[in-house]
Scaffold this motif. Structure first.
Motif, PDB file in Angstrom:
ATOM      1  N   SER A  17       0.871  -1.173   0.000  1.00 20.37           N
ATOM      2  CA  SER A  17       0.000   0.000   0.000  1.00 20.37           C
ATOM      3  C   SER A  17       0.905   1.218   0.000  1.00 20.37           C
ATOM      4  O   SER A  17       1.216   1.784   1.053  1.00 20.37           O
ATOM      5  N   PRO A  18       1.391   1.646  -1.195  1.00 24.29           N
ATOM      6  CA  PRO A  18       2.388   2.728  -1.245  1.00 24.29           C
ATOM      7  C   PRO A  18       1.870   4.065  -0.743  1.00 24.29           C
ATOM      8  O   PRO A  18       2.635   4.887  -0.280  1.00 24.29           O
ATOM      9  N   LEU A  19       0.561   4.288  -0.833  1.00 24.82           N
ATOM     10  CA  LEU A  19      -0.061   5.518  -0.350  1.00 24.82           C
ATOM     11  C   LEU A  19      -1.358   5.161   0.349  1.00 24.82           C
ATOM     12  O   LEU A  19      -1.953   4.119   0.056  1.00 24.82           O
ATOM     13  N   PRO A  20      -1.835   6.004   1.260  1.00 31.57           N
ATOM     14  CA  PRO A  20      -3.134   5.726   1.879  1.00 31.57           C
ATOM     15  C   PRO A  20      -4.228   5.647   0.814  1.00 31.57           C
ATOM     16  O   PRO A  20      -4.376   6.531  -0.020  1.00 31.57           O
ATOM     17  N   GLY A  21      -4.986   4.558   0.850  1.00 32.37           N
ATOM     18  CA  GLY A  21      -6.069   4.389  -0.108  1.00 32.37           C
ATOM     19  C   GLY A  21      -5.627   3.881  -1.458  1.00 32.37           C
ATOM     20  O   GLY A  21      -6.412   3.888  -2.407  1.00 32.37           O
ATOM     21  N   VAL A  22      -4.362   3.446  -1.593  1.00 37.80           N
ATOM     22  CA  VAL A  22      -3.849   2.911  -2.862  1.00 37.80           C
ATOM     23  C   VAL A  22      -3.200   1.561  -2.595  1.00 37.80           C
ATOM     24  O   VAL A  22      -2.396   1.423  -1.670  1.00 37.80           O
ATOM     25  N   TRP A  23      -3.550   0.568  -3.417  1.00 32.65           N
ATOM     26  CA  TRP A  23      -2.970  -0.777  -3.288  1.00 32.65           C
ATOM     27  C   TRP A  23      -2.181  -1.131  -4.542  1.00 32.65           C
ATOM     28  O   TRP A  23      -2.547  -0.712  -5.654  1.00 32.65           O
ATOM     29  N   LEU A  24      -1.118  -1.904  -4.341  1.00 33.82           N
ATOM     30  CA  LEU A  24      -0.414  -2.547  -5.444  1.00 33.82           C
ATOM     31  C   LEU A  24      -0.841  -4.010  -5.446  1.00 33.82           C
ATOM     32  O   LEU A  24      -0.568  -4.744  -4.486  1.00 33.82           O
ATOM     33  N   LEU A  25      -1.556  -4.443  -6.499  1.00 33.33           N
ATOM     34  CA  LEU A  25      -2.111  -5.792  -6.573  1.00 33.33           C
ATOM     35  C   LEU A  25      -1.438  -6.583  -7.682  1.00 33.33           C
ATOM     36  O   LEU A  25      -0.954  -6.022  -8.673  1.00 33.33           O
TER      37      LEU A  25
END
Length: 650
Positions: free
Chosen positions: A473-481
């Motif tokens: 989760s590089p940023l709040p509210g962002v996921w790397l999937l």
């Protein structure tokens, strides 16, 4: 026509067109002059809604006899004298054109007596061509200005005036706002000889007295239901009353009273900040009802913007805007905004000298912060922080136990994961490129077959499991999937809305959506075409959770889908009904249009994911890589393309 200089009379008429628009304009200018004169009591008398007479009496400092004629001359004032004064205006009036403009379109009499003068004198003029005449008069200490037969010499202006009731309500609004801005002055208002309002003066430090005065002026209900606002920052001081956003579905008008350094305003910047704050607190647009007093350094604001002087221009407009938004939001949420000078409190164990030094440095830090946008201030701020760090500090409080991480650290390794995959692709492509070059240089040898392990094949073979895998989760509210060997950056809110829309489509296929009955019907104005279309699709409306009462050019919402509760019904419900009518046949068969499902999902407030179980449940629903790549707010990381580009396009 050759260029020539306008006469004083014609110039006054032009100025009057900007300053004196209607009787309320005269009232505004005369009340401001009375306040600037240091009055303790101001009386306003109006006859014929201001057409016949406007009289303002005050007990201020008065005007000396030798200055009476000059007071009616254009651009004559006692409030500024140099360009430097114009940069820091602390009075309500300053241009020196109000009395001259009013005198040019009326029959004006100014009577005044300073406390240092034994007798009172009056100056009278009629229209722009009349010379002022000064005569002795009887008058207590202070000044009276009588403006009679307004626009007597410009009858065209009179035809643009509204009814007596409308013009008097505008006069009353000006009087009310002036009385709100200056609690230390008593005010009286007479209409056609009858006393309409009387407001005694109160001490500005008497909060209870202030609230009683506000209740008389703007209503007891406003004051009883309002929340107190009191915020002080190095650049702006805010105080006043805020009414919470109205209840859901309530239709109430906006009611905004804004004052800056005692000046009533109708400023667009401040109004926008209030509306933005109310929207943030309410979750949707809400009527703003506020009584706000702002104070700032006169050097930080330019009031010489508009002839009416009700608009200003802040030198640091963004700072003021954000400060007002934060103050209103924090007040409604019960959070006290810490004053900048209170952010570094000295430890109780220090000596008085150390505390004094500590407070001095804290004040310097607060000042440096207020100039954070200016060049060189960051270095000063850093230096002060270093000085602060050298001062004795209180014992460090015990740290709270760290929260349990949402995901296991072992799964949060995107760097190694992506790097490993990219390295494998790079080696495979390098081998393929080398073998291809060797095959091309050997003319009689058989062609070297292309390795099966190409970049795309390698990624396709790397798929593990059915659901998506969270890497980081590089940023709040962002996921790397990672899904099916492909990598995506995803906004979690977009993901939640998309999956919720899928669930809605499945619910419509199974039966009617859950509905919420409204306590009071909410009326929507619409066109006859939509009303006729909605009459033809009762089954689709029921399946989507709507219950309506259709009229000729409007409809009453009696029940709505639970997803619309708390949203802006005027826009969202209207769009949902249009989509329902357009897709009525499909909805009746249990097929909800995707656009309608996405609209309802966008009205839902999704909370941040706080547990592994919630996140795992969400990830398990992501199985279609094509659908994931097509979502708004999703970006795919093209690792195989990067590898190709890195090796020269092999």
């Amino acid at each position: 026509m050759p260029i020539h200089q306008l006469s004083v009379q014609l110039a006054n008429q032009i100025a009057a067109g900007e300053v004196v628009e209607r009787p309320s304009s005269v009232v505004k200018e005369l009340l401001e002059n009375a306040v600037d004169a240091g009055a303790h009591k101001i009386v306003l008398e109006v006859e014929g809604a201001g057409r016949l007479a406007v009289v303002v009496r005050d007990d201020g400092v008065g005007i000396a006899r030798e200055e009476l004629a000059l007071a009616l001359a254009p651009h004559a004032t006692s409030k500024i004298s140099t360009l430097e004064d114009l940069d820091a205006i602390a009075t309500l009036g300053f241009r020196g054109e109000a009395l001259a403009s009013i005198a040019s379109v009326s029959k004006l009499t100014l009577t005044s007596k300073p406390a240092t003068q034994e007798d009172a004198f009056a100056v009278h003029t009629e229209g722009p061509a009349m010379e002022p005449v000064i005569v002795p008069a009887a008058h207590p200490n202070g000044t009276s200005v009588e403006v009679r037969e307004l626009f007597f010499n410009t009858p065209a202006r009179r035809r643009f005036l509204r009814s007596d009731r409308t013009e008097f309500m505008r006069i009353k609004d000006i009087w009310l706002r002036t009385a709100l801005a200056h609690s230390d002055i008593a005010f009286e208002l007479y209409q056609d000889g009858k006393l309409v309002h009387t407001i005694p003066a109160v001490d500005v430090t008497d909060n209870a007295g202030q609230r009683r005065r506000f209740a008389k002026l703007i209503g007891g209900q406003f004051v009883r239901e309002a929340v107190d606002l009191a915020i002080k920052t190095p650049s702006l001081e805010l105080s006043g009353l805020l009414l919470p956003p109205p209840p859901e579905y309530a239709s109430v008008p906006e009611n905004i009273y804004l004052f800056l350094n005692g000046r009533p305003l109708s400023d667009k910047l401040l109004t926008h900040a209030l509306r933005e704050a109310y929207t943030e607190v309410n979750g949707s647009r809400a009527a703003v009802r506020a009584l706000l007093f702002l104070r700032c350094d006169p050097h930080a604001v330019d009031v010489n913007v508009h002839p009416r002087k009700d608009e200003v221009r802040f030198h640091e407009a963004r700072v003021v805007h954000d400060c007002l938004v934060d103050a209103v939001v924090s007040t409604f949420r019960g959070q006290k905004m810490p004053a900048r000078e209170e952010e570094h409190l000295p430890p109780p164990s220090l000596s008085p000298t150390q505390i004094a030094n500590f407070n001095s440095m804290s004040a310097e830090i607060g000042q440096a912060r207020s100039y954070a946008a200016q060049a060189g201030s960051q270095a000063k701020f850093n230096a002060l922080i270093n000085k602060m760090k050298q001062a004795p500090t209180p014992p460090t409080p015990p740290k709270e136990p760290a929260a349990t991480p949402l995901f296991d650290p072992a799964t949060l390794a995107p760097t190694q994961e992506v790097a490993r995959t990219a390295s494998t692709i790079s080696r495979s492509l390098e081998q393929s490129k080398t073998k291809a070059q060797v095959g091309a240089s050997t003319s009689n040898s058989a062609p070297v077959p292309t390795p099966v392990n190409s970049g795309s094949n390698l990624l396709a073979a790397a798929a593990v499991g059915d659901g998506a895998q969270l890497l980081d989760s590089p940023l709040p509210g962002v996921w790397l999937l990672k899904l099916r060997g492909r990598y995506f950056l995803v906004k979690t809110l977009t993901l939640q809305q998309a999956l919720y829309a899928q669930d809605l489509m499945a619910k419509v296929a199974a039966g009617p959506l859950p509905a919420v009955s409204l306590t009071l019907p909410f009326t929507l104005r619409t066109d006859g075409a939509l009303i006729r279309a909605l009459k033809q699709c009762p089954q689709a409306l029921e399946r989507m959770g709507f219950k309506l009462k259709l009229k000729r050019e409007s409809l009453d919402l009696l029940a709505i889908p639970q997803e619309l509760k708390g949203s802006e019904l005027v826009g969202n419900a209207g769009r949902a009904l249009h989509l329902t009518a357009a897709g009525a046949k499909s909805i009746s068969n249990g097929q909800c249009p995707q656009q309608l499902a996405q609209l309802l999902a966008s009205c839902v407030t999704f909370l941040p994911l706080t547990s592994k179980a919630e996140s795992a449940a969400l990830l398990s629903k992501i199985t279609d890589v094509t659908a994931l790549a097509a979502m708004a707010g999703v970006s795919e990381l093209m690792i195989d393309k990067w590898a190709h580009d890195l090796l020269g396009g092999a």
